[in-house]
Design a protein around this motif. Structure first.
Motif, PDB file in Angstrom:
ATOM      1  N   VAL A 385       0.911  -1.007   0.006  1.00 12.95           N
ATOM      2  CA  VAL A 385       0.018   0.129   0.189  1.00 12.95           C
ATOM      3  C   VAL A 385       0.756   1.157  -0.055  1.00 12.95           C
ATOM      4  N   LEU A 386       0.456   2.152  -0.814  1.00  8.36           N
ATOM      5  CA  LEU A 386       1.180   3.438  -0.800  1.00  8.36           C
ATOM      6  C   LEU A 386       0.136   4.589  -0.112  1.00  8.36           C
ATOM      7  N   VAL A 387       0.619   5.257   0.860  1.00  4.89           N
ATOM      8  CA  VAL A 387      -0.224   6.154   1.336  1.00  4.89           C
ATOM      9  C   VAL A 387       0.414   7.485   1.133  1.00  4.89           C
ATOM     10  N   PHE A 388      -0.453   8.528   0.591  1.00 10.63           N
ATOM     11  CA  PHE A 388       0.406   9.788   0.029  1.00 10.63           C
ATOM     12  C   PHE A 388      -0.509  10.903   0.078  1.00 10.63           C
ATOM     13  N   ASN A 389       0.082  12.191   0.388  1.00 11.10           N
ATOM     14  CA  ASN A 389      -0.347  13.274  -0.112  1.00 11.10           C
ATOM     15  C   ASN A 389       0.622  14.302  -0.904  1.00 11.10           C
ATOM     16  N   SER A 390       0.337  15.598  -0.927  1.00 13.66           N
ATOM     17  CA  SER A 390       1.423  16.531  -1.392  1.00 13.66           C
ATOM     18  C   SER A 390       1.949  16.018  -2.792  1.00 13.66           C
ATOM     19  N   ASN A 391       1.058  15.431  -3.513  1.00 15.61           N
ATOM     20  CA  ASN A 391       1.505  14.906  -4.932  1.00 15.61           C
ATOM     21  C   ASN A 391       2.691  13.953  -5.007  1.00 15.61           C
ATOM     22  N   GLN A 392       2.832  13.219  -3.989  1.00 17.72           N
ATOM     23  CA  GLN A 392       3.773  12.041  -3.780  1.00 17.72           C
ATOM     24  C   GLN A 392       3.276  10.744  -3.882  1.00 17.72           C
ATOM     25  N   GLN A 393       2.481  10.357  -5.004  1.00 19.44           N
ATOM     26  CA  GLN A 393       1.660   9.198  -5.351  1.00 19.44           C
ATOM     27  C   GLN A 393       2.570   8.190  -5.921  1.00 19.44           C
ATOM     28  N   THR A 394       3.659   8.146  -6.229  1.00 21.70           N
ATOM     29  CA  THR A 394       4.336   6.999  -6.800  1.00 21.70           C
ATOM     30  C   THR A 394       5.703   6.724  -6.198  1.00 21.70           C
ATOM     31  N   SER A 395       6.194   5.447  -6.206  1.00 23.32           N
ATOM     32  CA  SER A 395       7.496   5.007  -5.776  1.00 23.32           C
ATOM     33  C   SER A 395       8.116   4.957  -7.086  1.00 23.32           C
ATOM     34  N   PRO A 396       9.505   5.416  -7.140  1.00 21.53           N
ATOM     35  CA  PRO A 396      10.264   5.344  -8.359  1.00 21.53           C
ATOM     36  C   PRO A 396      10.827   3.787  -8.583  1.00 21.53           C
ATOM     37  N   PHE A 397      10.620   3.192  -7.605  1.00 18.98           N
ATOM     38  CA  PHE A 397      11.350   1.724  -7.776  1.00 18.98           C
ATOM     39  C   PHE A 397      10.440   0.475  -7.514  1.00 18.98           C
ATOM     40  N   HIS A 398       9.118   0.790  -7.205  1.00 15.17           N
ATOM     41  CA  HIS A 398       8.356  -0.267  -6.958  1.00 15.17           C
ATOM     42  C   HIS A 398       6.943  -0.118  -7.685  1.00 15.17           C
ATOM     43  N   SER A 399       6.272  -1.034  -8.162  1.00 19.11           N
ATOM     44  CA  SER A 399       5.127  -1.018  -8.329  1.00 19.11           C
ATOM     45  C   SER A 399       4.123  -1.389  -7.094  1.00 19.11           C
ATOM     46  N   THR A 400       2.885  -0.617  -6.868  1.00 15.86           N
ATOM     47  CA  THR A 400       2.285  -0.746  -5.646  1.00 15.86           C
ATOM     48  C   THR A 400       0.782  -1.552  -5.799  1.00 15.86           C
ATOM     49  N   ASP A 401       0.530  -2.273  -4.754  1.00 15.76           N
ATOM     50  CA  ASP A 401      -0.924  -3.070  -5.186  1.00 15.76           C
ATOM     51  C   ASP A 401      -1.827  -1.994  -4.790  1.00 15.76           C
ATOM     52  N   ARG A 402      -1.814  -1.099  -3.953  1.00 14.79           N
ATOM     53  CA  ARG A 402      -2.950  -0.159  -3.897  1.00 14.79           C
ATOM     54  C   ARG A 402      -2.632   1.053  -3.469  1.00 14.79           C
ATOM     55  N   VAL A 403      -3.009   2.085  -3.854  1.00 15.31           N
ATOM     56  CA  VAL A 403      -2.558   3.606  -3.570  1.00 15.31           C
ATOM     57  C   VAL A 403      -3.925   4.372  -2.867  1.00 15.31           C
ATOM     58  N   VAL A 404      -3.426   4.888  -1.795  1.00 14.19           N
ATOM     59  CA  VAL A 404      -4.728   5.698  -0.907  1.00 14.19           C
ATOM     60  C   VAL A 404      -4.161   6.845  -0.754  1.00 14.19           C
TER      61      VAL A 404
END
Length: 466
Positions: A385-404
């Motif tokens: 899971v990737l939890v984000f705000n402030s336009n930080q919605q991606t990881s440069p090195f991994h895919s993510t199963d779910r984004v919140v």
């Protein structure tokens, strides 16, 4: 005249009756079998259901056996918190959300029982200088002048005395579905205050779930079931094949959510990492370096001594400020352990779920980020899971199963809080000249956000702010 039945026929009848009884008992096995949770100190029991493997066209020698599993989250909610089942699977924060008052002393099991002294990692500016056992502090002037009347909030008049101040932690965020709101109009007082009947209490759900550890029990078992990683027909407890990884990225409001996890569920922490040293990250510092990216040599060092962090506390603040200036007179000032901070941090619960936090990853040069994510620091192999705000919605090195996205959670909850209580419960430590600060009190709103996040990760529901 009494009929006499031969013993041979009686034996057949008795045998048939026993067989029928066994069959009826077996068919009702679902309602009979229970399994204790993995926590040996817990008295909670969880029903388990039976799924026949013979229903599969590929079943072989196991066709006559049965596989047992824990309930799904939906089954658990239907049993324990039916008011929290949302048919649309969408939570509307402003439309259905409410802040209600409650007596913290009477609901100790559902209250984040922490303060600036007991919390391992909490930025000093977020504290509201409240010691849980300190009943002598007067309510701040802005609270007494702007708080809605006791009648509207349902507060007993004695709670406004100087011996029992009203605090941010006396209010919690709950949720009422739109259909319930429409049918409860006659229960409304003015100013949109509604009784708490039928509300979904996210904090109570989180405590009953046992926080991050209980969440990971569901998530790990779900993976084991879906991926068929076990050949055992009976699954009694979640497999410990790997950890669930939750990456939290964004600004200081996401930092507060991460700190709330550390503070609220500190008894379940099995590992923790914070940053020693590293660059100063502030508006002034970034301007002074002309917004140049942070490189590997500036990162500082990772510190993971759980015992020392527990004993000392990590309450980072600007070096030009005296720690005592950020707390009211008479309040014990926590030690600031060697200047640690949580700009880059990780906390693990129960050896099976980890929450990583990085403050604004866009500030880092790519090789520095890679060092944090993949190499010398976290060694992240996957992100669930990737939890984000402030336009930080991606990881440069991994895919993510779910984004919140929690982009507007704080802003929306603030509006709901002002609507329902009369004020925004922002940090009010003495360093803040004109309280409240833009950051919510801790304990306070960040705990509402983290209980909402746990609920969303459990159910898969979406959140919209309108």
């Amino acid at each position: 005249m009494v009929a006499v039945i031969p013993l041979s026929r009686m034996g057949i009848a008795l045998s048939g009756g026993i067989i029928l009884a066994v069959i009826f008992w077996y068919l009702n096995l679902d309602a009979q079998i229970i399994v204790h949770t993995s926590d040996p100190s817990s008295t909670t029991q969880t029903a388990i259901s039976r799924v026949s493997s013979s229903s599969s066209s590929t079943s072989s020698s196991h066709s006559s056996q049965y596989r047992y599993h824990h309930p799904t989250p939906e089954m658990w909610l239907k049993q324990e918190f039916p008011e929290c089942i949302v048919p649309s699977s969408t939570i509307r924060l402003k439309q259905g959300g409410r802040y209600i008052y409650y007596d913290a002393n009477s609901e100790t099991n559902n209250v984040p029982r922490y303060d600036h002294e007991t919390c391992f990692v909490m930025k000093a500016r977020y504290n509201c200088a409240k010691n849980i056992n300190d009943d002598d502090r007067l309510v701040a002037s802005y609270i007494t002048t702007k708080l809605k009347t006791n009648k509207l909030l349902g507060i007993n008049s004695t709670t406004t005395t100087t011996t029992t101040p009203i605090e941010a932690s006396n209010f919690k965020f709950v949720y009422q579905q739109q259909t319930d709101i429409e049918t409860s109009k006659n229960k409304k007082d003015n100013n949109n205050v509604v009784t708490a009947t039928g509300f979904c209490d996210f904090a109570k759900v989180g405590r009953s779930l046992k926080g991050p550890v209980g969440l990971s029990d569901f998530l790990l078992l779900d993976q084991a079931t879906n991926n068929n990683i076990t050949n055992d027909d009976t699954v009694h407890s979640p497999p410990k094949h790997r950890t669930i990884n939750v990456l939290m990225q964004g600004n200081s409001y996401v930092r507060q959510m991460w700190e709330s996890l550390v503070c609220s569920f500190r008894s379940d922490i099995t590992a923790i990492q914070v940053l020693m040293g590293g660059p100063e990250i502030s508006t002034e510092a970034l301007k002074a370096r002309h917004n140049s990216k942070i490189v590997v040599d500036e990162l500082g060092t990772v510190w993971s001594n759980l015992t020392q962090i527990q004993n000392g506390g990590c309450h980072a603040h600007h070096p030009s400020l005296n720690m005592k200036d950020m707390y009211r007179p008479g309040v014990t000032v926590p030690s600031n352990t060697q200047g640690c901070n949580d700009n880059i941090a990780m906390v693990e619960f129960g050896h099976q779920i980890r929450f990583y936090y990085i403050f604004l990853p866009r500030l880092y040069e790519t090789t520095a980020l890679q060092s944090i994510y993949d190499e010398s620091w976290w060694n992240l192999t996957h992100i669930d899971v990737l939890v984000f705000n402030s336009n930080q919605q991606t990881s440069p090195f991994h895919s993510t199963d779910r984004v919140v996205s929690v982009e507007d959670w704080k802003h929306t909850l603030k509006n709901v809080q002002v609507r329902d209580t009369g004020i925004f419960w922002g940090a009010d430590n003495p360093w803040i000249d004109n309280p409240p600060d833009g950051h919510p009190c801790m304990p306070g709103m960040p705990d509402d956000e983290i209980h909402l996040l746990l609920f969303v990760l459990l159910t898969g529901y979406d959140v919209v702010v309108k």
